[in-house]
Design a protein around this motif. Structure first.
Motif, short mmCIF file in Angstrom:
data_model
loop_
_atom_site.label_atom_id
_atom_site.label_comp_id
_atom_site.label_asym_id
_atom_site.label_seq_id
_atom_site.Cartn_x
_atom_site.Cartn_y
_atom_site.Cartn_z
N ARG A 12 -15.25 10.98 -2.59
CA ARG A 12 -15.72 10.74 -1.22
C ARG A 12 -16.79 9.68 -1.31
NH1 ARG A 12 -16.60 12.52 4.04
NH2 ARG A 12 -18.77 12.39 4.73
N ASN A 13 -16.48 8.48 -0.79
CA ASN A 13 -17.37 7.33 -0.88
C ASN A 13 -17.78 7.09 -2.34
OD1 ASN A 13 -17.29 6.73 1.92
ND2 ASN A 13 -18.72 8.41 2.31
N ARG A 14 -18.96 6.59 -2.61
CA ARG A 14 -19.44 6.31 -3.97
C ARG A 14 -18.38 5.51 -4.74
NH1 ARG A 14 -20.59 10.91 -7.24
NH2 ARG A 14 -22.46 9.95 -8.05
N ILE A 15 -17.82 4.50 -4.09
CA ILE A 15 -16.67 3.78 -4.65
C ILE A 15 -17.05 3.00 -5.91
CG2 ILE A 15 -14.95 1.99 -4.20
CD1 ILE A 15 -14.53 4.70 -2.73
N GLY A 40 -11.53 12.19 0.30
CA GLY A 40 -12.05 13.26 1.15
C GLY A 40 -12.79 12.68 2.34
N ALA A 41 -12.11 11.83 3.13
CA ALA A 41 -12.68 11.23 4.35
C ALA A 41 -13.79 10.23 4.03
CB ALA A 41 -13.17 12.30 5.30
N SER A 42 -13.49 9.30 3.14
CA SER A 42 -14.44 8.22 2.86
C SER A 42 -14.49 7.24 4.03
CB SER A 42 -14.03 7.47 1.59
OG SER A 42 -14.12 8.29 0.45
N ASP A 43 -15.55 6.46 4.10
CA ASP A 43 -15.69 5.44 5.14
C ASP A 43 -14.63 4.37 4.97
OD1 ASP A 43 -17.93 6.86 5.91
OD2 ASP A 43 -19.33 5.53 4.85
N ASP A 44 -14.21 3.77 6.08
CA ASP A 44 -13.15 2.76 6.04
C ASP A 44 -13.49 1.59 5.12
OD1 ASP A 44 -11.65 4.25 7.78
OD2 ASP A 44 -12.20 3.10 9.57
N GLU A 45 -14.73 1.15 5.17
CA GLU A 45 -15.12 0.01 4.33
C GLU A 45 -15.07 0.37 2.85
OE1 GLU A 45 -15.78 -3.24 4.91
OE2 GLU A 45 -14.95 -2.74 6.88
N GLN A 46 -15.40 1.61 2.55
CA GLN A 46 -15.32 2.06 1.16
C GLN A 46 -13.87 2.09 0.67
OE1 GLN A 46 -18.27 3.47 -0.95
NE2 GLN A 46 -18.88 1.78 0.36
N ILE A 47 -12.97 2.57 1.52
CA ILE A 47 -11.55 2.61 1.17
C ILE A 47 -11.01 1.19 1.00
CG2 ILE A 47 -9.24 3.15 2.03
CD1 ILE A 47 -10.62 5.58 0.96
N LEU A 50 -12.02 -0.07 -2.31
CA LEU A 50 -11.23 0.55 -3.36
C LEU A 50 -9.84 -0.05 -3.43
CD1 LEU A 50 -10.93 2.76 -5.52
CD2 LEU A 50 -10.22 4.34 -3.70
N ARG A 51 -9.21 -0.28 -2.29
CA ARG A 51 -7.87 -0.87 -2.28
C ARG A 51 -7.89 -2.28 -2.86
NH1 ARG A 51 -3.81 1.69 -0.42
NH2 ARG A 51 -4.01 3.52 0.91
N ASN A 52 -8.91 -3.05 -2.56
CA ASN A 52 -9.02 -4.39 -3.12
C ASN A 52 -9.14 -4.34 -4.64
OD1 ASN A 52 -8.87 -5.67 -0.65
ND2 ASN A 52 -11.09 -5.73 -0.35
N ARG A 63 -2.00 5.18 -6.95
CA ARG A 63 -1.72 5.64 -5.59
C ARG A 63 -2.99 6.20 -4.99
NH1 ARG A 63 2.94 10.04 -3.74
NH2 ARG A 63 2.47 9.99 -1.49
N ILE A 64 -3.33 5.75 -3.80
CA ILE A 64 -4.49 6.25 -3.08
C ILE A 64 -4.00 7.14 -1.94
CG2 ILE A 64 -6.57 5.67 -1.77
CD1 ILE A 64 -6.51 2.93 -3.12
N CYS A 65 -4.47 8.37 -1.90
CA CYS A 65 -4.11 9.30 -0.83
C CYS A 65 -5.33 9.46 0.06
CB CYS A 65 -3.67 10.63 -1.42
SG CYS A 65 -3.19 11.85 -0.17
#
Length: 253
Positions: A12-15, A40-47, A50-52, A63-65
């Protein structure tokens, strides 16, 4: 590496911390090992960050769920088991760093010696054979975010004669709170960290297992809290498992 593995992180966050953990595992795991990241409901910017990062790793299936609500750690572990297509699943906390491959080689040695549930660094890094699920069941999602669900599962492995093993990492894994961090977690004051001050789990654990364990009620502001029982000989079951299937999946039926 001969066995069929996947790796699962819950976060959860802490990317930035999670990325460091993934980088280390990517360096030492064979490329055939798939990575699964359960949110676990991370912030959009954090996700997005992570995707980048994950898109920059070209030779690893990751795979990111994502989740729009804060899953518990136990829900994330159950989901990780369901998502992976390998027999063996290695779970890692998001703030574990890997600086060598001894931990992985030790896991494989344990498996080759009959291990079915293997702890490397307590439950910060552990491995299970998915074939134990029909015998023991899933992680109990009646526990909320907080402690003791991992200990509950460990007790159940002992209860069902699962071949448990504990192996070291020879300093190729780094994880652990400072004493001050441990106290702050006990007070629920570390954002995005698993809280350790919720006595709901303690009460539920004591309903399931009768023992002489005094609980943490009077130890929340200390770093040396008494550990719950981990051997079935130390306690007696008082409550049966209520559902063999993950509760998490029911939320989407």
């Amino acid at each position: 590496m001969t066995n069929d593995f996947s790796m699962v992180w819950s976060f959860r966050n802490r990317i930035e911390v999670l990325i460091d953990s993934i980088k280390g595992a990517d360096k030492f795991c064979p490329k055939k090992v798939k990575f699964y990241l359960v949110d676990g409901a991370s912030d959009d910017e954090q996700i997005k960050k992570l995707r980048n990062f994950c898109s920059s790793i070209n030779d690893r299936k990751i795979r990111i769920c994502e989740s729009d609500y804060r899953t518990t750690l136990w829900e994330a572990w159950n989901l990780g088991i369901m998502l992976t297509d390998s027999r063996w699943v290695i779970f890692s906390s998001s703030d574990v760093t890997f600086s060598g491959d001894t931990w992985l080689r030790n896991i494989e040695k344990c498996i080759n010696n009959g291990g079915e549930y293997i702890l490397v660094e307590n439950h910060q890094v552990f491995c299970l054979d998915k074939k134990i699920i029909p015998r023991i069941g899933w992680f109990d999602e009646n526990f909320v975010n907080g402690p003791h669900a991992d200990t509950d599962y460990f007790l159940r492995t002992d209860e069902n004669n699962i071949n448990r093993m504990i192996t070291g990492s020879e300093y190729t894994i780094k994880h652990g709170d400072t004493e001050n961090e441990s106290i702050l977690r006990g007070q629920g004051k570390l954002e995005n960290r698993l809280p350790m001050d919720n006595l709901s789990n303690e009460e539920y654990f004591m309903k399931k297992w009768k023992s002489s364990w005094p609980g943490w009620k009077n130890h929340l502001n200390k770093s040396d809290r008494p550990h719950p029982p981990v051997y079935i000989s130390q306690c007696k079951r008082q409550m049966n498992e209520t559902d063999p299937h993950p509760i998490w999946s029911k939320k989407f039926l």
